[in-house]
Design a protein around this motif. Structure first.
Motif, PDB file in Angstrom:
ATOM      1  N   VAL A  96      11.723  52.904  -9.964  1.00  0.00           N
ATOM      2  CA  VAL A  96      12.714  53.001  -8.887  1.00  0.00           C
ATOM      3  C   VAL A  96      12.225  52.178  -7.702  1.00  0.00           C
ATOM      4  O   VAL A  96      11.182  52.477  -7.122  1.00  0.00           O
ATOM      5  N   TYR A  97      12.970  51.147  -7.351  1.00  0.00           N
ATOM      6  CA  TYR A  97      12.565  50.296  -6.226  1.00  0.00           C
ATOM      7  C   TYR A  97      13.253  50.703  -4.924  1.00  0.00           C
ATOM      8  O   TYR A  97      12.797  50.347  -3.841  1.00  0.00           O
ATOM      9  N   ALA A  98      14.350  51.461  -5.025  1.00  0.00           N
ATOM     10  CA  ALA A  98      15.069  51.908  -3.831  1.00  0.00           C
ATOM     11  C   ALA A  98      15.997  53.058  -4.187  1.00  0.00           C
ATOM     12  O   ALA A  98      16.459  53.161  -5.328  1.00  0.00           O
ATOM     13  N   ILE A  99      16.254  53.908  -3.211  1.00  0.00           N
ATOM     14  CA  ILE A  99      17.244  54.969  -3.363  1.00  0.00           C
ATOM     15  C   ILE A  99      18.357  54.683  -2.359  1.00  0.00           C
ATOM     16  O   ILE A  99      18.141  54.663  -1.145  1.00  0.00           O
ATOM     17  N   GLY A 100      19.538  54.405  -2.895  1.00  0.00           N
ATOM     18  CA  GLY A 100      20.636  53.938  -2.064  1.00  0.00           C
ATOM     19  C   GLY A 100      21.367  55.036  -1.319  1.00  0.00           C
ATOM     20  O   GLY A 100      21.316  56.206  -1.685  1.00  0.00           O
ATOM     21  N   LYS A 101      22.062  54.621  -0.271  1.00  0.00           N
ATOM     22  CA  LYS A 101      22.879  55.529   0.526  1.00  0.00           C
ATOM     23  C   LYS A 101      24.288  54.965   0.629  1.00  0.00           C
ATOM     24  O   LYS A 101      24.484  53.764   0.820  1.00  0.00           O
ATOM     25  N   LEU A 102      25.260  55.862   0.546  1.00  0.00           N
ATOM     26  CA  LEU A 102      26.669  55.497   0.624  1.00  0.00           C
ATOM     27  C   LEU A 102      27.169  55.671   2.050  1.00  0.00           C
ATOM     28  O   LEU A 102      26.777  56.607   2.746  1.00  0.00           O
ATOM     29  N   ALA A 103      28.034  54.749   2.477  1.00  0.00           N
ATOM     30  CA  ALA A 103      28.594  54.832   3.827  1.00  0.00           C
ATOM     31  C   ALA A 103      30.088  54.533   3.793  1.00  0.00           C
ATOM     32  O   ALA A 103      30.553  53.717   2.985  1.00  0.00           O
ATOM     33  N   GLY A 203      24.457  65.075  -0.447  1.00  0.00           N
ATOM     34  CA  GLY A 203      24.917  66.138  -1.332  1.00  0.00           C
ATOM     35  C   GLY A 203      26.305  65.923  -1.912  1.00  0.00           C
ATOM     36  O   GLY A 203      26.713  66.653  -2.813  1.00  0.00           O
ATOM     37  N   LEU A 204      27.030  64.931  -1.413  1.00  0.00           N
ATOM     38  CA  LEU A 204      28.399  64.692  -1.882  1.00  0.00           C
ATOM     39  C   LEU A 204      28.462  63.753  -3.087  1.00  0.00           C
ATOM     40  O   LEU A 204      29.526  63.560  -3.671  1.00  0.00           O
ATOM     41  N   TYR A 205      27.340  63.157  -3.477  1.00  0.00           N
ATOM     42  CA  TYR A 205      27.328  62.259  -4.634  1.00  0.00           C
ATOM     43  C   TYR A 205      25.957  62.317  -5.306  1.00  0.00           C
ATOM     44  O   TYR A 205      24.966  62.713  -4.690  1.00  0.00           O
ATOM     45  N   SER A 206      25.942  61.945  -6.556  1.00  0.00           N
ATOM     46  CA  SER A 206      24.689  61.957  -7.313  1.00  0.00           C
ATOM     47  C   SER A 206      23.730  60.919  -6.738  1.00  0.00           C
ATOM     48  O   SER A 206      24.161  59.862  -6.262  1.00  0.00           O
TER      49      SER A 206
END
Length: 249
Positions: A96-103, A203-206
């Motif tokens: 895992v090189y990064a853990i993404g965030k949704l906006a 918490g709203l998405y995997s």
């Protein structure tokens, strides 16, 4: 003098011989961070990363069809796992090189509120999302709307981008008033782009666990090994964090 010139030529030739190119398929959300990392990588190692960006799902199909990529930087961890199961990657190379965030983002100030309530009020005509079948951030957007109970109501207003880069373009050009993007697309060195944004609660998405993997065509190449190591370096991690990603602990 002649001996010195010969030595310089030999050193130059030796340096060129050990410098290689690595063909990298990268998820569109990570294209800009990788460009910065690749520039440092070339300066520090002499190796050059040739970057192709797009939707993870499309890269999967291309790799299966024999595309000449050495490395895949996926936008999820399921595609790399699937390729490993199909003997298309080098065993044990995934990480895992990064853990993404949704906006949720609009190019206009004041459109998106701090709590994302606009999704419930529906005071807009078009909402951009990436294709959930090929783009993990698109899948995360759909999951978010399902969990908020607004997907059915908003479905007629969705404008679908081929990948997350095209989705951002829809929003930035005003073809959609707002849309779901990767936080990394609208943040650089901790600074958010102009407009208005709601960073979607995790918490709203995997979890969007973005994995790197060495593909079969990259096996045994020095530049490939060097790039994979470089992505784990403090220098690369600083760039990754600057674009709003989390790192695996």
């Amino acid at each position: 003098m002649r001996s010195l010139l010969l030595l310089l030529v030999l050193l130059s030739t030796s340096s060129m011989a050990i410098s290689e190119e690595v063909q990298v398929a990268v998820a569109a959300n990570f294209a800009v961070p990788l460009q910065k990392i690749a520039a440092d990588f070339e300066k520090d190692t002499g190796h050059k990363a040739i970057i192709s960006s797009g939707a993870t799902g499309k890269f999967y199909a291309q790799i299966k069809s024999g595309a000449p990529f050495d490395v895949l930087l996926s936008a999820d961890d399921t595609t790399t796992a699937k390729l490993e199961g199909e003997s298309m990657t080098v065993a044990g190379s995934r990480f895992v090189y990064a853990i993404g965030k949704l906006a949720l983002w609009s190019a206009k100030p004041g459109v998106v509120d701090d709590d994302g309530r606009i999704l419930s009020t529906g005071r807009f005509s078009h909402l951009a999302v990436a294709n959930p079948k090929t783009a993990p951030y698109g899948a995360a957007a759909i999951e978010t709307m399902k969990n908020l109970g607004v997907l059915e109501k908003l479905s007629p207003r969705l404008v679908q981008g081929e990948n997350i880069a095209q989705t951002q373009q829809f929003i930035s050009t005003g073809n959609a008033e707002l849309g779901f993007v990767a936080l990394s697309q609208i943040q650089d060195n901790g600074k958010l782009a102009n407009g208005s944004v709601w960073i979607v609660p995790a918490g709203l998405y995997s979890p969007i666990r973005q994995e790197a993997a060495v593909l079969a065509k990259g096996k045994g190449k020095a530049a490939v090994s060097a790039l994979m190591d470089y992505l784990k370096s403090d220098k690369a991690k600083a760039v990754i964090k600057g674009f709003g990603y989390d790192l695996q602990g």
